[in-house]
Each structure stands twice: as C-alpha cells, then as structure tokens.
Design an enzyme around this catalytic site. Structure first.
Site: not given
Ligand code: ARG
Length: 463
Positions: A157, A278, A284, A291
């Site tokens: 969970h 970025s 970043k 991804e």
C-alpha cells in the site's frame, strides 16, 4: 511491364489519391530483405518441382540478389504507384531478367507472401528481443550482486512494511523479465509456421513442394489450412501480448526509479549522463529515461489494442484491413527493443544511497511483526502477541521513537517475556536474516537466487 500486375480487368488508370491511400510501401519497405529471401526460396522450390526450368530459377535468384543489394545501397526509389514491397521487388527484378520476372509469382499470391514476410520479420525480431532480455537480466543480476547487503523498506500500500534486501527487490524484476523471455520464446513457436503455398486462400494447382521451401527458410512447421495461413494474425497478437506484459514490467520498475530519485525518497541517483535538466529551473535533474519508458508502455499496449480491434470480426480470408497490422507491430518491436537497450545502459549507472535506504528501513516500525514473533517464540499465542506489539507501537509513536529505541523497562511493560536479546532481534539485519522461507529475503536465499539466475542465463545463452 504492364503498369500494375492486376490491371487486366481495369479500363481506367488508378486515381492518384487512391494510389497514395492504398500504398503500404512506406511501412513494408522495411521487409525488403525478408521479401527477397522468401522469393528466393519460392523460386528455388519452383525450380526443384520443374515449374520453372533450372536456368530460369537460377536467373531469377541471381536477379533477386541484385535487387536486394540495390535496395541495401539505397539505389531503389520507392513509389506509391507500385503499392508495396512485393511489387517493387518484382518490378525491379524485371530490369535484370526481363519478362522472366513475370514467372516468379507462379503458384503464389501477395496474401501468402505478406504473411510469410511478416513471419520472417517477426521471427528475427523476436530472437533479437529474447537476446536483449537475456542481457537485461544479466545486468539486473549484477546490479543485485553489487548491492547484495543494501537494505531498504519493502512496501505494501506504499506504506513501509518490512525490510528487504535491495537485491531481493531487483531479483523480483529478474523473475518478471525471465517470464517475459519465456513468453517470447513461446510466441516464437507459433510465429515459426510457413504460410507459403496457400496462394490467395485456397491453395494452388501447381505441384509445389512446401516442405522444401520451409526447409530453405528454416521453418519447422507448415500451415495446415490455406485459409488460416493467409488470415491468421494470432502470432502478431500473441507477440504484442508478450510485448505489452513486458512493457508493464518496465512501467513498474520505472515508476519505482522515478519515486526513488525524488527528494522525498533520495534512495537513488541516476547518473548525469542518463538524466536531463530543465530549461527554466537550474536545479532540476529529471529521471526522463524511466519516465519515457513508463510512457512508452502505454504505446505498446495501444499497439496490442489496435491489433485486437483490427482482427475482431474480420471474415475469412485475407482482407485489406490486415495491411494495418504492420505499423503497430513494428512500433511495438522498435519500442520494446529501445527500452531494453536503454535500461541495460542506465541500470549500471544508478547510484544507491545505501544509508538513506537503511535509515528508512529502521523508521516506521518495520520490526513490529518481529516483536510479535519474538513473543510467540516465548510461548505467547500470536493474537495476544500481535496486540502487545501494537500497544508498544502506539506507545513509541507517542514518544516519537522506534521500538528498538525504547528502554528494556519500557518494553517489559508490554510483556515480562521480553529480555535484553530483543535488541538483536529487532535490527534490520536480523529481520532480514530470519526470512528464510523459500523465496524469502534472507541473505543466503537471495545469494542462491542470484547464483541460480546466473546459471539460468548461461544455459539460455547456449540455446
Ligand atoms: N500490402 C498488403 C498487406 O500488407 C499485402 C498485399 C495484399 N494483397 C492484396 N491483394 N492487396 O497486407
């Protein structure tokens, strides 16, 4: 040569827009080498059966080889006028052998020809994917081995549950990719069937020798039914199913790598060479590879759904709809290969923050089960022990400390059965080491799983 091999019964030329719309050459030119190999086998078979003279067969084979070289060297111009790769090859063949080229298509149709080309293509690509998966499994095993003593929380969970070895966690993915390899191997069995000889749908009147063609092309089976031979795309759906399941595995590991590289987790850092930045936020560093792989899993599942929808309710035998099978198939093949490849490159460059992981495994009462088990070992019934440990957790929560940070007196207040050895019992290492059931996370278990995996890989590489 006539403008089109089928235009005998037509009284006006094809509209240009129709040529554009029906053409598949942009996609099936990718199959040229398989198309030529299939034609060479077909031609040799016609020669062996006396349907062509051996001089004719030799000349055609030689011509086909030349066409293959020309396409390889980019010398052939592709045009919608010639519809597909089959017609391009035959058209070019006529430049080398003249009218003799018109004999090649004897006893054959583009319907069994495209089924053949697709099977030859997919057989080759599936073998490549199986080998790439073997390499990925090797990379996973060596990653697990390199981090054999790293402990992190296992989750259920998404809540910290019990500590596990990082190696154990990665070996779970090994298992998934091993099953994927198996699925591709099984798909291969049904890809490896030769449809040639079905002609358009009913078989051919020529005295052909399909076994000989199958032998030349290395097929272990010949289609038993000519209508099925030209209509069957199960082998593509099966491949895409295996590909989709494999991509779902990739999406799961990717999700974890993305989460683990967040500042909230800081479990891992992906090497600079395998991350991107970025254009606006200078600080970043983004985990774009996992991804993108996660995103590409959606594409491959889409390819599977395309094929299912394409084939659903199609009557026998060949329908032009089936031309739409190749873009999703080829997309899935390329996507799966590229994901496996990038993972093989990226995984060895993941830096593991072992202290952050170990620390996380020590906070959040991951040893509460073991406190209960400890009491059971001293004669307390499990239900009662569970209650005792639960009360200890509530007490520790109130103090904002962990079970193993409570004093012996504090612990004893929950049960007099607790002794000083409790502290050894509650350490992450001990927690791990006690989970010795087959497949559990104990050190010895995991290292023997790793050894077993290595043997498995070595065996499969010999095949
Ligand atoms: N381009 C077709 C395909 O990919 C192959 C030729 C089909 N036969 C036909 N009669 N149009 O499925």
């Amino acid at each position: 040569m006539a403008d089109k091999p089928w235009d005998g019964r037509f009284s006006e030329p094809t509209d240009k827009a129709v040529e554009r719309f029906t053409s598949s050459i942009d996609i099936d030119k990718r199959l040229y080498q398989h198309d030529i190999n299939g034609s060479i086998a077909h031609c040799r078979m016609l020669g062996k059966c006396g349907i062509l003279t051996s001089d004719e067969a030799d000349a055609i084979v030689e011509g086909l080889e030349k066409v293959g070289e020309e396409i390889e060297q980019g010398k052939l111009e592709f045009t919608d006028r010639l519809e597909d790769i089959h017609m391009h090859v035959e058209d070019r063949l006529s430049v080398h052998v003249g009218d003799l080229a018109r004999k090649l298509h004897t006893g054959r149709s583009r319907n069994d020809q495209i089924a053949l080309d697709t099977r030859l293509y997919l057989r080759e690509e599936t073998v490549k994917i199986i080998n790439a998966l073997l390499e990925l499994r090797r990379v996973i095993v060596s990653f697990a081995e390199k981090h054999s003593d790293v402990i992190l929380p296992g989750y259920t969970h998404m809540q910290r549950a019990q500590p596990v070895l990082l190696a154990h966690h990665f070996m779970a993915y090994y298992e998934m990719f091993a099953r994927d390899t198996q699925r591709f191997r099984e798909a291969l069995e049904r890809i490896d069937v030769m449809p040639l000889g079905a002609a358009a749908l009913a078989g051919t009147t020529y005295p052909i020798d399909q076994a000989y063609a199958a032998e030349l092309l290395g097929f272990s089976k010949i289609s038993d039914n000519s209508m099925d031979a030209v209509s069957d795309r199960d082998f593509i759906m099966e491949f895409l199913s295996a590909a989709s399941i494999c991509m779902i595995h990739f999406s799961r590991i990717s999700e974890e790598l993305v989460i683990w590289s967040s500042s909230e987790f800081r479990f891992i850092e992906i090497a600079d060479a395998f991350a991107t930045g970025s254009s606006i936020m200078p600080q970043k560093k983004n985990p774009d590879i996992p991804e993108l792989v996660r995103g590409k899993s959606g594409r491959v599942i889409g390819d599977l759904v395309s094929l299912f929808t394409l084939m659903k309710s199609l009557p026998l035998a060949y329908n032009r709809d089936m031309q739409e099978d190749k873009p999703p198939l080829m997309d899935a093949v390329e996507t799966v290969k590229s994901c496996i490849d990038i993972y093989c490159r990226m995984l060895p460059h993941i830096r593991v923050n072992r202290n952050v992981m170990a620390d996380a495994a020590q906070r959040g009462y991951l040893n509460a089960t073991d406190l209960a088990d400890y009491l059971v070992g001293r004669g307390m019934p499990f239900r009662e022990a569970h209650g005792c440990a639960g009360r200890a957790v509530t007490y520790a929560l109130g103090k904002n400390s962990e079970l193993h940070e409570l004093t012996l007196d504090e612990l004893k207040s929950f049960s007099s059965l607790i002794e000083n050895d409790i502290y050894l019992t509650l350490s992450s290492k001990a927690l791990i080491d006690r989970r010795r059931s087959y497949g559990g996370t104990a050190y010895e278990n995991v290292s023997s799983q790793i050894e077993k995996a290595k043997r498995q890989i070595a065996q499969e590489m010999e095949r």
